[in-house]
Design a protein around this motif. Structure first.
Motif, PDB file in Angstrom:
ATOM      1  N   GLY A  77       3.599  -5.701 -10.643  1.00  0.00           N
ATOM      2  CA  GLY A  77       2.402  -5.181 -11.308  1.00  0.00           C
ATOM      3  C   GLY A  77       2.283  -3.701 -11.046  1.00  0.00           C
ATOM      4  N   ARG A  78       1.089  -3.187 -11.197  1.00  0.00           N
ATOM      5  CA  ARG A  78       0.853  -1.767 -10.972  1.00  0.00           C
ATOM      6  C   ARG A  78       0.991  -1.433  -9.492  1.00  0.00           C
ATOM      7  NH1 ARG A  78      -2.162   0.611 -15.191  1.00  0.00           N
ATOM      8  NH2 ARG A  78      -1.353  -0.252 -17.144  1.00  0.00           N
ATOM      9  N   ILE A  79       1.195  -0.157  -9.216  1.00  0.00           N
ATOM     10  CA  ILE A  79       1.289   0.321  -7.843  1.00  0.00           C
ATOM     11  C   ILE A  79      -0.052   0.123  -7.146  1.00  0.00           C
ATOM     12  CG2 ILE A  79       1.607   2.386  -6.429  1.00  0.00           C
ATOM     13  CD1 ILE A  79       3.494   3.406  -8.659  1.00  0.00           C
ATOM     14  N   ALA A  80       0.000  -0.379  -5.923  1.00  0.00           N
ATOM     15  CA  ALA A  80      -1.221  -0.624  -5.140  1.00  0.00           C
ATOM     16  C   ALA A  80      -1.476   0.569  -4.214  1.00  0.00           C
ATOM     17  CB  ALA A  80      -1.079  -1.907  -4.329  1.00  0.00           C
ATOM     18  N   TRP A  81      -2.361   1.453  -4.636  1.00  0.00           N
ATOM     19  CA  TRP A  81      -2.652   2.660  -3.865  1.00  0.00           C
ATOM     20  C   TRP A  81      -3.684   2.375  -2.780  1.00  0.00           C
ATOM     21  CZ3 TRP A  81       0.381   6.759  -4.714  1.00  0.00           C
ATOM     22  CH2 TRP A  81       1.016   6.872  -5.950  1.00  0.00           C
ATOM     23  N   ALA A  82      -3.577   3.115  -1.678  1.00  0.00           N
ATOM     24  CA  ALA A  82      -4.556   3.029  -0.597  1.00  0.00           C
ATOM     25  C   ALA A  82      -4.787   4.431  -0.042  1.00  0.00           C
ATOM     26  CB  ALA A  82      -4.063   2.098   0.511  1.00  0.00           C
ATOM     27  N   PRO A  83      -6.007   4.718   0.430  1.00  0.00           N
ATOM     28  CA  PRO A  83      -6.261   6.054   0.981  1.00  0.00           C
ATOM     29  C   PRO A  83      -5.315   6.365   2.144  1.00  0.00           C
ATOM     30  CG  PRO A  83      -8.311   4.856   0.657  1.00  0.00           C
ATOM     31  CD  PRO A  83      -7.211   3.865   0.450  1.00  0.00           C
ATOM     32  N   CYS A  84      -4.900   7.622   2.232  1.00  0.00           N
ATOM     33  CA  CYS A  84      -4.057   8.053   3.353  1.00  0.00           C
ATOM     34  C   CYS A  84      -4.384   9.495   3.686  1.00  0.00           C
ATOM     35  CB  CYS A  84      -2.575   7.889   3.027  1.00  0.00           C
ATOM     36  SG  CYS A  84      -1.998   8.864   1.617  1.00  0.00           S
TER      37      CYS A  84
END
Length: 538
Positions: free
Chosen positions: A51-58
């Protein structure tokens, strides 16, 4: 280059590309490749992703700015898309004006070995407000680099190769070949199968997987130095998936061994000539009352005789290659020319150098450069006699700087490298893209102007070639004119006229911070590609 402290692992391969920490305050910085033709049947990137890229804050290393990070799983070997995979690291800086967002701008800073994730972390200081407002800046660490399953090698073997990269006899050339093979096999042992799948064609496939994960039908791309090789080959393989593409300081993947050496050598010689002429007309240059060409020639001859010693504790004998690498690296950005001139003057006068840090030997070290260059270029040299003939002819072409240490070490470091040349040189065949904006400095020590001109001719009608008439590598941070043209094109798709020239910008005073003349932006390339990273390049 070699120094009395363990050298920073460089760009090596059939020759490394590196410019290491050199004669004290002097030094620092490059290269590139091209793509493979698409196989008859190709698995679409979309089918490989869940699926789509799973972004997370960094958080960036500086702790400043707001970013998101993610990974995408891609095949180690794209010929076996359902085989082993690894995590490709990504970072994103969201568009600051979401209502006017155009899409994602993928970026790569070159190398090979430069981190696109770190490039993204530096984006708020390095890209214009216009680009930051309109695009999500997305960078990735290419396969085998930094956070993306890095290629690692034993540093003792890296240093052994470093010491042999300038053979002066048939026996030392044979020793270099043996060291290259041993280093390549060691990198494979410590890294795993990915070490044999580092060619630019594979990186292109990875980038299309990123496009799919972003949900973008077409990408916008900015690549500099080696990043242009990625862009060129992406445009060749996926012409209808390009919205806009800027290729800054271009590689030419069509060159054979002699063509590569000749153009690299001329690039350094002409760039140093521009430095010498600038010094002659700039009263505050430390060599203003001297002929900077003659100064370099005198220092070189002293180094050749083993008589050039840099005072210190302990003192260090400066080699001819130290001087050549210093000249190369200091042509990347004229902002450092005041310091470079002073360093040459100090070396000539025997002024002690600043202390250098000491590195440890015998530890695994990240070293992706050879694994890319030696799979992108077939620079086999049949014998030491051929190598010696090259060196004589290059010396006639470049009577001051003699030859390019970057070109020379790239070639020599890849002799007998154990991986296959998966992506050998060839001319580009691009058809069906929108206009591609290509830029090169007239005097670029790493990716010469002739490379950009030739690559643009290969691309043909799709290419719009702009020349910055100054010295350096990375036009976006060297020329306000080039930066404005790039920004305008990426945002509006309006290109400058073909054959446009931007005026040279010359340094007017010493600068503590490497700020470009382009609106005060910070040039990120010295940090991303210079001493202390993976090599210099492009």
């Amino acid at each position: 280059m070699p120094s009395n402290t363990p050298p920073v692992p460089r760009v090596k391969r059939r020759g490394r590309l590196a410019v290491g920490a050199l004669v004290t305050a002097l030094f620092g910085q490059l290269m590139t490749g091209t793509a493979v033709a698409a196989p008859a049947a190709e698995v679409k990137a979309e089918t490989l992703l869940a699926g789509r890229i799973a972004w997370a804050p960094c958080e960036s290393p500086s702790g400043e700015g707001t970013f998101e990070c993610a990974t995408v799983k891609v095949p180690v070997d794209w010929k076996r898309p359902n085989g082993a995979r690894f995590d490709l690291a990504l970072a994103r800086h969201r568009a600051t004006d979401p209502a006017r967002r155009i899409g994602s701008l993928l970026v790569n800073p070159g190398g090979p070995g430069g981190s696109g994730v770190d490039f993204t972390f530096m984006a708020p200081d390095s890209f214009s407000p216009e680009l930051l407002e309109r695009f999500d800046i997305v960078g990735f660490d290419p396969r085998g680099v930094a956070r993306s399953n890095p290629v690692v090698c034993d540093e003792d073997r890296v240093n052994t190769q470093n010491a042999l990269l300038y053979p002066d006899s048939a026996s030392s050339f044979a020793a270099l070949r043996k060291a290259n093979r041993a280093l390549g096999e060691n990198c494979r042992d410590l890294t795993g199968p990915l070490a044999d799948h580092m060619d630019t064609g594979s990186v292109v496939r990875d980038m299309d997987a990123i496009r799919a994960g972003l949900g973008e039908r077409r990408i916008t791309y900015y690549g500099v130095s080696y990043g242009t090789a990625i862009g060129q080959q992406y445009a060749e393989r996926y012409p209808h998936r390009v919205r806009a593409m800027t290729l800054d300081s271009n590689m030419d993947h069509s060159l054979g061994a002699w063509g590569f050496q000749k153009t690299e050598t001329i690039g350094v010689e002409e760039s140093y000539g521009q430095f010498a002429d600038w010094c002659a007309r700039t009263p505050s240059c430390a060599l203003h009352d001297r002929d900077a060409r003659a100064v370099f020639d005198t220092l070189y001859k002293r180094a050749e005789a083993g008589e050039l010693v840099e005072p210190g504790d302990p003192p260090r004998t400066v080699t001819p290659e130290d001087l050549q690498s210093a000249a190369l690296s200091n042509m990347y950005d004229p902002a450092g020319w005041f310091g470079f001139a002073q360093a040459l003057a100090d070396l000539e006068a025997g002024v002690p150098a600043a202390a250098r840090s000491v590195r440890k030997y015998g530890e695994p070290t990240e070293y992706p450069f050879n694994s890319v260059m030696c799979q992108d270029y077939d620079f086999g040299v049949s014998s030491y006699r051929t190598l010696a003939r090259f060196q004589r002819e290059l010396g006639r072409l470049a009577p001051v700087t003699r030859f390019s240490t970057l070109g020379w070490t790239v070639q020599n470091g890849c002799q007998d490298w154990p991986s296959e040349v998966n992506n050998p040189q060839r001319r580009l065949q691009v058809d069906g893209t929108p206009p591609i904006l290509m830029t090169n400095s007239r005097y670029d020590p790493a990716t010469p102007h002739s490379w950009g001109s030739n690559a643009a001719k290969q691309i043909g009608r799709e290419a719009v070639f702009l020349t910055y008439d100054g010295v350096g590598h990375g036009d976006y941070w060297l020329s306000p004119c080039a930066r404005d043209a790039i920004d305008t094109y990426l945002v509006t798709l309006k290109t400058p006229r073909k054959g446009t020239h931007c005026p040279a910008v010359w340094p007017t005073g010493p600068s503590a911070q490497r700020q470009s003349p382009s609106g005060g932006l910070v040039n990120p390339l010295p940090e991303l590609l210079g001493t202390g990273t993976y090599g210099r390049a492009g």
